[in-house]
Design an enzyme around this catalytic site. Sequence first.
Site, short mmCIF file in Angstrom:
data_model
loop_
_atom_site.label_atom_id
_atom_site.label_comp_id
_atom_site.label_asym_id
_atom_site.label_seq_id
_atom_site.Cartn_x
_atom_site.Cartn_y
_atom_site.Cartn_z
N ASP A 163 0.83 -1.20 0.00
CA ASP A 163 0.00 0.00 0.00
C ASP A 163 0.86 1.25 0.00
O ASP A 163 2.07 1.20 0.19
CB ASP A 163 -1.02 -0.01 1.14
CG ASP A 163 -0.43 0.32 2.50
OD1 ASP A 163 0.80 0.49 2.58
OD2 ASP A 163 -1.18 0.41 3.47
N ASN A 176 -4.48 12.80 0.66
CA ASN A 176 -5.87 13.25 0.53
C ASN A 176 -6.14 14.48 1.37
O ASN A 176 -6.85 15.41 0.93
CB ASN A 176 -6.83 12.12 0.93
CG ASN A 176 -6.96 11.05 -0.14
OD1 ASN A 176 -6.84 11.35 -1.33
ND2 ASN A 176 -7.17 9.82 0.28
N GLU A 218 -6.00 2.24 -0.67
CA GLU A 218 -4.68 2.44 -1.25
C GLU A 218 -3.86 1.15 -1.28
O GLU A 218 -2.66 1.17 -1.51
CB GLU A 218 -3.92 3.52 -0.47
CG GLU A 218 -3.50 3.14 0.93
CD GLU A 218 -4.56 3.45 2.00
OE1 GLU A 218 -4.18 3.60 3.18
OE2 GLU A 218 -5.74 3.53 1.64
#
Length: 362
Positions: free
Chosen positions: A241, A249, A284
């Site tokens: 990930d 974000n 992710e």
Amino acid sequence: MKLPKLQDIIGFICKDTSDPNESPKLIIVIRILVLTMLLYIALNSIIYVRFLNLSGIILLVISFAMYLYVFTMTYRQKTGIIRYTINFCMVVWVGVSVYYFGWDTGVQHFILVLLVLCYFSGYSNYGIKITYAFALCAFRIYLYFLCRSKPSAIALDSPTTNLLQIINTLTIFWCLSVIALLFSKDSQTLESKLVEYNSQLIDQANTDALTGLYNRRKAIEYLEDLLASSTQSFISLCICDIDFFKKVNDNYGHDIGDVVLQQISKTMKASAGDKCLTARWGGEEFLLVFPSSNGDEAYYFLENLRQRIKALRFEAGEKNFAVTMTFGLAEYDYKSDIDSFIKEADEKLYMGKENGRDQIVF
């Protein structure tokens, strides 16, 4: 007098119906069939000329006028009416022609044209079509016994009968070919579109919409099939990930976060080739399955991938940033089940995150 061009004739035959809700395909088929019958009757008139009496001449004239009227109907009547009319006209014509010229001319085989036209045209239920097929079959049998019980009204010699058999056979095969070709073309096109549409549905069901990689469901399905076959000497699995993706974000917005996911996915897909299956595991996280690589081979691939992803640069307005990834790699021991295999890779990913991220744990 200027003769019409071939393209003008084709355009006239293919002219659409007056009703936009009607099927142009059926109308075109009927027009071709009717024109064929008009040409057929004209040719037969030449062949019959030395045998005909007054009633025979009247029969041919009426037959020609009847089919000519059906042809004009195709430009001003609804398809359903035209379909019933041509069926009625051809049944009557076949019956009278067999009665006048006899069974040996082969006119009765035109019933097969009606049968094929019935099944290819219209949207009537199969009960009606099967009933009509039985009716046509019964009509043909009736004509046979009628001809056996009494001679034809007009006697033909053997060479003429043989010639008519050839002409009738060629005409019938032409009519059947026209019907089958024009209607089967639609069926083949529709089937091709359905196959393509089903393929698209399968792709959509197996693909993550944002990244274009396989989704979790497809990855599990692929892994289950791979473990069940047990034909590979090695199978390796990686769960990875993006490090600190929540900060991406939070700092740059979810749109930029989506761009990051897409660019990393694109890099993974370009690097993978046929070496491994790549899938978005969720959020992710990504999953990579190496169907024929041991842990060391998979590790070498992942190290190159880690460096390529680390070298990527993303822009957010005037800012420029990079991301790293952590990888957990496991090699299948052919003893564990799929859940244990995935759990092992996930635990190694967790170890990598605990130990500073941006690394491969194997």
